[in-house]
Design an enzyme around this catalytic site. Structure first.
Site, short mmCIF file in Angstrom:
data_model
loop_
_atom_site.label_atom_id
_atom_site.label_comp_id
_atom_site.label_asym_id
_atom_site.label_seq_id
_atom_site.Cartn_x
_atom_site.Cartn_y
_atom_site.Cartn_z
N ARG A 100 0.85 -1.21 0.00
CA ARG A 100 0.00 0.00 0.00
C ARG A 100 0.87 1.25 0.00
O ARG A 100 0.48 2.28 0.53
CB ARG A 100 -0.91 0.00 1.22
CG ARG A 100 -0.09 -0.17 2.46
CD ARG A 100 -0.81 0.05 3.71
NE ARG A 100 0.03 -0.55 4.75
CZ ARG A 100 -0.29 -0.68 5.99
NH1 ARG A 100 -1.46 -0.24 6.38
NH2 ARG A 100 0.51 -1.21 6.87
N ARG A 183 5.30 10.11 3.19
CA ARG A 183 6.29 9.78 4.21
C ARG A 183 7.70 10.03 3.69
O ARG A 183 7.98 9.76 2.53
CB ARG A 183 6.09 8.30 4.58
CG ARG A 183 7.09 7.78 5.56
CD ARG A 183 6.59 6.53 6.25
NE ARG A 183 6.76 5.33 5.45
CZ ARG A 183 6.46 4.11 5.88
NH1 ARG A 183 5.94 3.93 7.09
NH2 ARG A 183 6.63 3.06 5.13
N ARG A 190 14.95 -2.27 4.86
CA ARG A 190 14.68 -2.90 6.16
C ARG A 190 15.50 -4.17 6.31
O ARG A 190 16.04 -4.67 5.30
CB ARG A 190 13.19 -3.33 6.21
CG ARG A 190 12.23 -2.24 5.84
CD ARG A 190 11.13 -2.78 4.88
NE ARG A 190 10.43 -1.64 4.25
CZ ARG A 190 9.34 -1.10 4.72
NH1 ARG A 190 8.78 -1.60 5.78
NH2 ARG A 190 8.79 -0.07 4.12
N ASP A 259 10.43 -6.67 9.04
CA ASP A 259 10.13 -5.75 7.93
C ASP A 259 9.85 -4.34 8.44
O ASP A 259 9.68 -3.41 7.64
CB ASP A 259 8.93 -6.25 7.10
CG ASP A 259 7.71 -6.54 7.95
OD1 ASP A 259 7.84 -7.34 8.90
OD2 ASP A 259 6.64 -5.97 7.70
P1 AMP Z 1 2.62 -3.58 8.42
O1 AMP Z 1 2.05 -4.50 9.43
O2 AMP Z 1 1.91 -2.27 8.38
O3 AMP Z 1 4.07 -3.40 8.57
O4 AMP Z 1 2.37 -4.26 6.99
C1 AMP Z 1 2.72 -5.59 6.72
C2 AMP Z 1 2.53 -5.93 5.27
O5 AMP Z 1 1.15 -5.89 4.91
C3 AMP Z 1 3.23 -5.01 4.30
O6 AMP Z 1 3.72 -5.79 3.24
C4 AMP Z 1 2.12 -4.09 3.83
O7 AMP Z 1 2.39 -3.55 2.57
C5 AMP Z 1 0.93 -5.05 3.79
N1 AMP Z 1 -0.35 -4.34 3.93
C6 AMP Z 1 -0.87 -3.80 5.05
N2 AMP Z 1 -2.05 -3.21 4.81
C7 AMP Z 1 -2.31 -3.37 3.49
C8 AMP Z 1 -3.39 -2.98 2.63
N3 AMP Z 1 -4.43 -2.29 3.08
N4 AMP Z 1 -3.30 -3.34 1.34
C9 AMP Z 1 -2.24 -4.03 0.88
N5 AMP Z 1 -1.20 -4.42 1.63
C10 AMP Z 1 -1.22 -4.10 2.92
MG MG Z 2 5.52 -2.31 7.74
#
Ligand code: AMP
Ligand code: MG
Length: 499
Positions: A100, A183, A190, A259
């Site tokens: 995203r 951002r 990472r 990550d």
């Molecule tokens: P995060 O927990 O925010 O670090 O995200 C973990 C993973 O989930 C990353 O690869 C993000 O890009 C993916 N991700 C989180 N929310 C979304 C969303 N709404 N659509 C697509 N990918 C997402």
């Molecule tokens: Mg993340």
């Protein structure tokens, strides 16, 4: 996709120099933002724009809005989604990536630092898996507030350049207003980026990534005898320093997956994070952290665990003899906790007013924390009000403890230790107030600001809170409500990942 060019009246020029796109094929996929219907600029960071060498007047406009909403690309941008892997709550996913987010490119800022500019919430990418690629307004504003608050505290972090609402709904159990955050980061590389290359068995690609990361973040080690080992040591030190800083302000990241740990040592991803009110070492805010893996007191240990995952990806380059490489890296991993401890002590000593080092300081500080925990005392206010105790005014700090007897005993030890340092009262008070914030992003204040923005389209509480948080050490008459802990409701505070 429309490209926005510099107009005659305003200069929309971005000083792009996209080294990631140029150097690291295989670690990204080029893609575009999804256009949105009715974007609105909610917040724009003028000071950061200036720092980035951008024209804030030109950007605080319709043309700027088109860029921050993903409806138009600035000239020179090469939008891409980065690939990365990661251990999430201990389980490995070989492919996560920007699901995203979209890197617009890198600019060289006015201090000659390379900075990534990224849209977060700009639609689906090849890494979106089942997700919609979108972000909801609440989490976007939360990341804005906490990131800028962190920066004002002097803690390395990604920054927020702009927040826009998209005029579209995003569905998260219910429909929520959509938003996009712009951002800014030293880079978005990472631990998980290294794991992505390693998981594909592409040793040469990982080496290219390491060489790139060294040149970008740690150029001083390029000529080291063993640059990859020196690189590991440098990342370990940066991350240890970062986690130590978090601990000194009562910050709980909440989702320290590999990550979400940057190679630069900046705090990234303000999803479920929060600051503690009353001190409890086991505090967990995230609704999905059922076993407390990322609890406050576990953060230093997770730091080592995550760095061990980085070390695994570097084995092929550290020494041609695999066993020797493992031995060298293991030695370094064993040093992480002592390095962390020294950063932590260096951060904590001035918080209790100490100028010199004494072997008993560690115990003095740990004992204060124990007394705070037993007395349910507010983390931020105890340190802030200790400076008043330096003046002999002990009541305000004492009353933060449920039963202050143990604190009184501690204070006697502390005062003896201060005598050793020959602290001059007013100088000491000033020094302590420069390291102990009075205003932190209090959870109830953050929630209040996000609720007003989301439910009433009222950005006033957000703007006010952002202003308060941008000077966290300077007490301002009239802002007492921003310094106070949350009213006790009996309902534990919970945070959610759902950006
Ligand atoms: P995060 O927990 O925010 O670090 O995200 C973990 C993973 O989930 C990353 O690869 C993000 O890009 C993916 N991700 C989180 N929310 C979304 C969303 N709404 N659509 C697509 N990918 C997402
Ligand atoms: Mg993340």
């Amino acid at each position: 996709m429309q490209v926005v060019k510099s107009s005659e009246t305003h200069d929309l020029h971005f000083n792009f120099d996209n080294s990631f796109a140029r150097s690291l094929e295989g670690f990204f996929v080029s893609c575009q933002a999804e256009p949105v219907v009715a974007p609105k600029l909610l917040q724009f960071n003028h000071a950061l724009a200036v720092e980035l060498g951008l024209d804030p007047v030109a950007l605080d406009s319709e043309a700027g809005l088109a860029i921050f909403s993903g409806n138009a690309m600035p000239e020179g941008s090469e939008p891409l989604a980065q690939a990365y892997a990661g251990h999430q709550f201990g389980g490995f996913s070989p492919q996560l990536g920007d699901g995203r987010a979209l890197l617009l490119g890198e600019v060289i800022d006015i201090r000659q630092r390379r900075r990534d500019i990224q849209l977060k919430g700009s639609g689906r990418t090849p890494f979106s898996r089942g997700g919609d690629g979108k972000a909801a307004l609440g989490p976007v504003l939360r990341e804005y507030l906490l990131g800028e608050g962190m920066h004002a505290l002097g803690i390395p972090t990604t920054r927020a350049l702009a927040a826009v609402s998209t005029g579209e709904g995003v569905y998260r159990e219910t429909s929520l207003p959509g938003a996009i955050l712009t951002r800014v980061a030293a880079s978005h590389i990472r631990v998980g980026t290294f794991q992505y290359g390693a998981a594909r068995g592409d040793v040469e690609k990982v080496r290219e990534l390491a060489d790139y990361a060294i040149a970008r973040h740690y150029p001083e080690i390029a000529d080291a005898e063993n640059p990859y080992l020196a690189f590991f040591a440098a990342v370990a030190d940066a991350q240890a320093a970062l986690v130590a800083r978090w601990m000194t302000v009562g910050f709980i990241h909440g989702v320290m997956n590999t990550d979400n740990m940057t190679i630069s040592g900046e705090t990234i991803d303000y999803g479920p994070c929060a600051f503690m009110d009353s001190y409890a070492s086991g505090t967990v805010f995230s609704s999905i952290d059922h076993h407390g893996r990322y609890a406050y007191a576990n953060q230093p240990e997770i730091l080592s665990w995550n760095l061990a995952r980085l070390a695994e990806t570097l084995i092929p380059f550290v020494d041609p003899d695999k066993d020797r490489a493992i031995e060298l890296l293991t030695e370094m991993i064993e040093c992480i906790q002592p390095i962390y401890e020294s950063h932590w002590l260096a951060g904590m000593r001035p918080k209790i007013g100490l100028l010199t080092e004494d072997p008993l300081d560690q115990k003095l500080i740990v004992d204060l924390l124990s007394v705070m925990e037993a007395g349910h005392a507010d983390f931020t206010l105890v340190f802030r009000r200790l400076s008043q105790a330096l003046r002999g005014e002990c009541d305000s700090v004492r009353q933060l403890f449920k039963e202050p007897d143990a604190f009184d005993v501690w204070m006697q030890r502390w005062q003896k230790r201060l005598e050793q340092d020959e602290i001059v009262t007013e100088t000491g008070v000033e020094a302590m107030n420069r390291v102990n914030p009075i205003y932190i992003p209090r959870n109830h204040k953050v929630e209040e600001a996000l609720a007003a923005a989301t439910d009433q389209q009222d950005m006033t509480p957000f703007t006010k809170l952002l202003t308060v948080l941008s000077h966290p050490f300077d007490e301002v008459a009239g802002n007492e409500a921003y310094a106070a802990p949350a009213p006790v409701t009996g309902i534990p505070y919970q945070t959610f990942c759902g950006t």
